[in-house]
Design an enzyme around this catalytic site. Sequence first.
Site, short mmCIF file in Angstrom:
data_model
loop_
_atom_site.label_atom_id
_atom_site.label_comp_id
_atom_site.label_asym_id
_atom_site.label_seq_id
_atom_site.Cartn_x
_atom_site.Cartn_y
_atom_site.Cartn_z
N ASN A 48 0.79 -1.23 0.00
CA ASN A 48 0.00 0.00 0.00
C ASN A 48 0.82 1.28 0.00
O ASN A 48 0.29 2.37 0.24
CB ASN A 48 -0.98 -0.01 1.18
CG ASN A 48 -2.15 -0.95 0.91
OD1 ASN A 48 -2.49 -1.17 -0.27
ND2 ASN A 48 -2.74 -1.49 1.95
N THR B 282 4.56 -8.16 8.60
CA THR B 282 3.48 -7.32 8.07
C THR B 282 2.61 -8.17 7.14
O THR B 282 3.00 -9.26 6.71
CB THR B 282 4.02 -6.15 7.23
OG1 THR B 282 4.66 -6.69 6.07
CG2 THR B 282 5.01 -5.31 8.01
N THR B 283 1.46 -7.61 6.83
CA THR B 283 0.56 -8.28 5.89
C THR B 283 1.28 -8.59 4.57
O THR B 283 1.15 -9.67 4.02
CB THR B 283 -0.65 -7.38 5.60
OG1 THR B 283 -1.27 -7.04 6.84
CG2 THR B 283 -1.64 -8.07 4.70
N TYR C 102 2.85 7.41 2.88
CA TYR C 102 2.89 6.10 3.55
C TYR C 102 1.93 5.12 2.87
O TYR C 102 2.27 3.98 2.57
CB TYR C 102 2.54 6.26 5.03
CG TYR C 102 2.55 4.97 5.79
CD1 TYR C 102 3.74 4.27 5.97
CD2 TYR C 102 1.38 4.44 6.30
CE1 TYR C 102 3.76 3.06 6.64
CE2 TYR C 102 1.39 3.23 6.99
CZ TYR C 102 2.58 2.55 7.15
OH TYR C 102 2.59 1.36 7.81
N HIS C 103 0.71 5.58 2.63
CA HIS C 103 -0.28 4.81 1.87
C HIS C 103 -0.64 5.59 0.62
O HIS C 103 -0.71 6.82 0.67
CB HIS C 103 -1.57 4.63 2.68
CG HIS C 103 -1.49 3.54 3.70
ND1 HIS C 103 -2.34 3.48 4.78
CD2 HIS C 103 -0.68 2.47 3.82
CE1 HIS C 103 -2.06 2.42 5.52
NE2 HIS C 103 -1.04 1.78 4.96
N HIS D 188 5.87 -3.65 13.75
CA HIS D 188 6.42 -4.02 12.44
C HIS D 188 7.84 -3.52 12.29
O HIS D 188 8.22 -2.50 12.85
CB HIS D 188 5.60 -3.40 11.31
CG HIS D 188 4.25 -4.01 11.16
ND1 HIS D 188 3.97 -5.31 11.47
CD2 HIS D 188 3.08 -3.49 10.73
CE1 HIS D 188 2.70 -5.56 11.24
NE2 HIS D 188 2.13 -4.47 10.79
#
Length: 319
Positions: free
Chosen positions: A109, A241-242, A276-277, A293
């Site tokens: 992301n 993290t994901t 960041y996203h 994380h």
Amino acid sequence: GAEVVINGSSSPAVVDRSNESIKHNIQPASAKWRHNQTLSLRIRKQILKFLDAEKDISVLKGTLKPGDIIHYIFDRDSTMNVSQNLYDLLPRTSPLKNKHFRTCAIVGNSGVLLNSGCGQEIDTHSFVIRCNLAPVQEYARDVGLKTDLVTMNPSVIQRAFEDLVNATWREKLLQRLHSLNGSILWIPAFMARGGKERVEWVNELILKHRVNVRTAYPSLRLLHAVRGYWLTNKVHIKRPTTGLLMYTLATRFCNQIFLYGFWPFPLDQNQNPVKYHYYDSLKYGYTSQASPHTMPLEFKALKSLHEQGALKLTVGQCD
Ligand code: CTP
């Protein structure tokens, strides 16, 4: 067989919060990179010693029943009861059973995706994984639209859907879920107690409105297994993290793996600011102390795998 060198250093990692992007110079999109099939297969085999994506991607109906008590993975003292709704949404067979794909995209992301023009390329992959219900429609040129699996940490309901405080937000979430159109919705329901109600709300919404998604709830052992694999390879992550979870799972069923939107640094390779996203206003500090994380550390490991041809990272524009 020879060992896969993912992280040269054996010292415990120190998280460097300064901008590391300079150190991470990655070749422009397609220059020089070659897929290393032998290495990819070796990694798949190694990971299989720790986990099996086909099984660990979701708890199955046969293994739980309503009323069963589960201890949260990160809050061992807190428990949840398996609700009827959760039970109803557990898959009978693994959504990845016997699945094999030629190429997979994992879309992180990071704001590095903005103006990347990577949408078309991402959509050409046989299987596209996305994280945390990140919006696609408004960003299609850069991130694409195809979604075969999307993750949803319960915190997303708070952060992106205002904890469903009113009908407008409930409708917004419902629309997003409907747009998934049969893809896999992967909800880590057993990780932390904070997500309890949020998972229940989403489950209820899906059932009530007969939303066409294939729900999956990762196994209780997945996180520790993934962490174990990376620790064994000297990548000292605290909590994967994901994005890293998805890469680790994908090695099982994807021949070639392409990563987009992985860039946990506030500046890009040309020293321009990076969000960041790509879709919201969360800031970098957000990951530092509060969250366990260690994204830059993970990134270093992924970059090393990129250089060895085990995966391909795209951090700039697509051709
Ligand atoms: N990511 C990245 N660089 C960023 C933001 C995200 O490399 N600047 C990658 C990470 O691997 C991350 C994935 O993209 O896991 C998805 O992003 P996000 O939704 O922020 O992931 P989570 O790890 O789930 O974050 P959180 O725990 O805060 O919910």
